[in-house]
Motif scaffolding. Structure first.
Motif, PDB file in Angstrom:
ATOM      1  N   TRP A   1      -8.135   2.051 -40.405  1.00  0.00           N
ATOM      2  CA  TRP A   1      -8.101   0.646 -40.011  1.00  0.00           C
ATOM      3  C   TRP A   1      -9.507   0.067 -39.873  1.00  0.00           C
ATOM      4  O   TRP A   1     -10.392   0.698 -39.298  1.00  0.00           O
ATOM      5  CB  TRP A   1      -7.380   0.485 -38.664  1.00  0.00           C
ATOM      6  N   SER A   2      -9.699  -1.154 -40.362  1.00  0.00           N
ATOM      7  CA  SER A   2     -10.905  -1.917 -40.053  1.00  0.00           C
ATOM      8  C   SER A   2     -10.732  -2.511 -38.659  1.00  0.00           C
ATOM      9  O   SER A   2      -9.643  -2.961 -38.310  1.00  0.00           O
ATOM     10  CB  SER A   2     -11.107  -3.046 -41.073  1.00  0.00           C
ATOM     11  N   SER A   3     -11.776  -2.523 -37.864  1.00  0.00           N
ATOM     12  CA  SER A   3     -11.641  -3.030 -36.501  1.00  0.00           C
ATOM     13  C   SER A   3     -12.889  -3.788 -36.092  1.00  0.00           C
ATOM     14  O   SER A   3     -13.963  -3.626 -36.686  1.00  0.00           O
ATOM     15  CB  SER A   3     -11.384  -1.876 -35.522  1.00  0.00           C
ATOM     16  N   TRP A   4     -12.729  -4.615 -35.053  1.00  0.00           N
ATOM     17  CA  TRP A   4     -13.868  -5.364 -34.529  1.00  0.00           C
ATOM     18  C   TRP A   4     -13.542  -5.871 -33.126  1.00  0.00           C
ATOM     19  O   TRP A   4     -12.387  -6.078 -32.784  1.00  0.00           O
ATOM     20  CB  TRP A   4     -14.232  -6.516 -35.462  1.00  0.00           C
TER      21      TRP A   4
ATOM     22  N   MET B   1      -8.803  -3.431 -29.092  1.00  0.00           N
ATOM     23  CA  MET B   1      -9.655  -4.056 -30.094  1.00  0.00           C
ATOM     24  C   MET B   1      -8.800  -4.717 -31.174  1.00  0.00           C
ATOM     25  O   MET B   1      -7.622  -4.405 -31.339  1.00  0.00           O
ATOM     26  CB  MET B   1     -10.592  -3.023 -30.738  1.00  0.00           C
TER      27      MET B   1
ATOM     28  N   GLU C   1      -7.811  -5.210 -34.977  1.00  0.00           N
ATOM     29  CA  GLU C   1      -7.876  -4.468 -36.227  1.00  0.00           C
ATOM     30  C   GLU C   1      -7.193  -5.289 -37.310  1.00  0.00           C
ATOM     31  O   GLU C   1      -6.366  -6.157 -37.031  1.00  0.00           O
ATOM     32  CB  GLU C   1      -7.225  -3.086 -36.094  1.00  0.00           C
TER      33      GLU C   1
ATOM     34  N   TRP D   1      -8.583 -11.292 -41.806  1.00  0.00           N
ATOM     35  CA  TRP D   1      -8.383 -11.626 -40.397  1.00  0.00           C
ATOM     36  C   TRP D   1      -7.476 -12.825 -40.200  1.00  0.00           C
ATOM     37  O   TRP D   1      -6.779 -12.911 -39.188  1.00  0.00           O
ATOM     38  CB  TRP D   1      -9.726 -11.871 -39.708  1.00  0.00           C
TER      39      TRP D   1
ATOM     40  N   SER E   1      -4.725  -9.934 -38.552  1.00  0.00           N
ATOM     41  CA  SER E   1      -5.328  -9.389 -37.332  1.00  0.00           C
ATOM     42  C   SER E   1      -4.245  -9.002 -36.331  1.00  0.00           C
ATOM     43  O   SER E   1      -3.252  -9.706 -36.173  1.00  0.00           O
ATOM     44  CB  SER E   1      -6.263 -10.415 -36.688  1.00  0.00           C
TER      45      SER E   1
ATOM     46  N   ARG F   1      -7.080   6.175 -31.732  1.00  0.00           N
ATOM     47  CA  ARG F   1      -6.043   5.142 -31.747  1.00  0.00           C
ATOM     48  C   ARG F   1      -4.729   5.696 -31.212  1.00  0.00           C
ATOM     49  O   ARG F   1      -4.302   6.793 -31.566  1.00  0.00           O
ATOM     50  CB  ARG F   1      -5.840   4.609 -33.159  1.00  0.00           C
TER      51      ARG F   1
ATOM     52  N   HIS G   1      -6.028 -11.991 -32.446  1.00  0.00           N
ATOM     53  CA  HIS G   1      -7.391 -11.481 -32.600  1.00  0.00           C
ATOM     54  C   HIS G   1      -8.266 -11.956 -31.451  1.00  0.00           C
ATOM     55  O   HIS G   1      -7.812 -12.693 -30.581  1.00  0.00           O
ATOM     56  CB  HIS G   1      -7.987 -11.868 -33.964  1.00  0.00           C
TER      57      HIS G   1
END
Length: 207
Positions: free
Chosen positions: A54-57, A73, A75, A87, A91, A107, A117
């Motif tokens: 997963w991409s996360s931020w 977070m 993702e 996103w 998201s 996770r 998000h």
């Protein structure tokens, strides 16, 4: 003058003193002009949260009663590290845990489905509940979902309880039960530098 020479403390990045034409750096810097920071060694095994799928931020963590750190977070799905480009429609907010605040985090589960998000977790000083404030859909509203059992179950996850028509939540919860919400707003001045500003609203309590 050579590259290592200095005429004043300004030539030492204001992180050292110019003595006899040479920079004498403060303990936390190095280099001929004191512009290099002396960081502590990094444990690459404890670099926060990196998931292979997963991409996360964004997100923040809180210490639970189980003595584990719980991270929430944003993702971007579906699984496969799709990147920030997804996103606007993919998201979601996930939960990860670690024994240390720096990680590594693993996770656990999905908490809030698309579209959520910019999650911000706040613990209520009144009842100890965990509250995730997030943006629902592309640019708002701001919604909240709550847990009274430290993330085992959550109320109002789809889409959440609306607390503001704005976006990018920055809530502060107070002991009297009130909340102050800072948020991203449109420009209130004629500044040529930015079309954005920070707004604030308050949900007040008689307590």
């Amino acid at each position: 003058r050579s590259a290592a020479a200095c005429a004043s403390d300004w030539d030492c990045s204001l992180a050292g003193t110019c003595t006899a034409g040479k920079c004498v750096c403060d303990a936390w810097t190095s280099g001929s002009d004191c512009s290099y920071l002396k960081f502590q060694p990094v444990r690459r095994s404890a670099m926060g949260y990196v998931d292979p799928s997963w991409s996360s931020w964004g997100g923040n963590a809180v210490l639970g009663k189980d003595k584990m750190w719980h991270l929430f977070m944003a993702e971007i799905g579906p699984a496969g590290r799709k990147g920030l480009g997804g996103w606007t429609s993919h998201s979601q907010v996930a939960h990860a845990v670690s024994q240390e605040p720096a990680g590594p985090y693993k996770r656990q589960a999905l908490v809030l489905p698309p579209e959520h998000h910019n999650p911000t977790l706040k613990v209520s000083p009144v009842d100890g509940s965990w509250n995730i404030y997030s943006i629902d859909r592309g640019s708002g509203p701001i919604v909240v979902s709550s847990s009274t059992d430290q993330s085992k179950t959550w109320t109002s996850t789809t889409p959440g309880t609306v607390v503001s028509s704005e976006q990018n939540p920055g809530p502060m919860l107070w002991k009297n039960g009130s909340m102050t919400m800072w948020y991203r707003a449109g420009a209130k001045t004629s500044s040529p530098c930015s079309g954005e500003s920070i707004g604030v609203q308050c949900e007040c309590s008689n307590g």
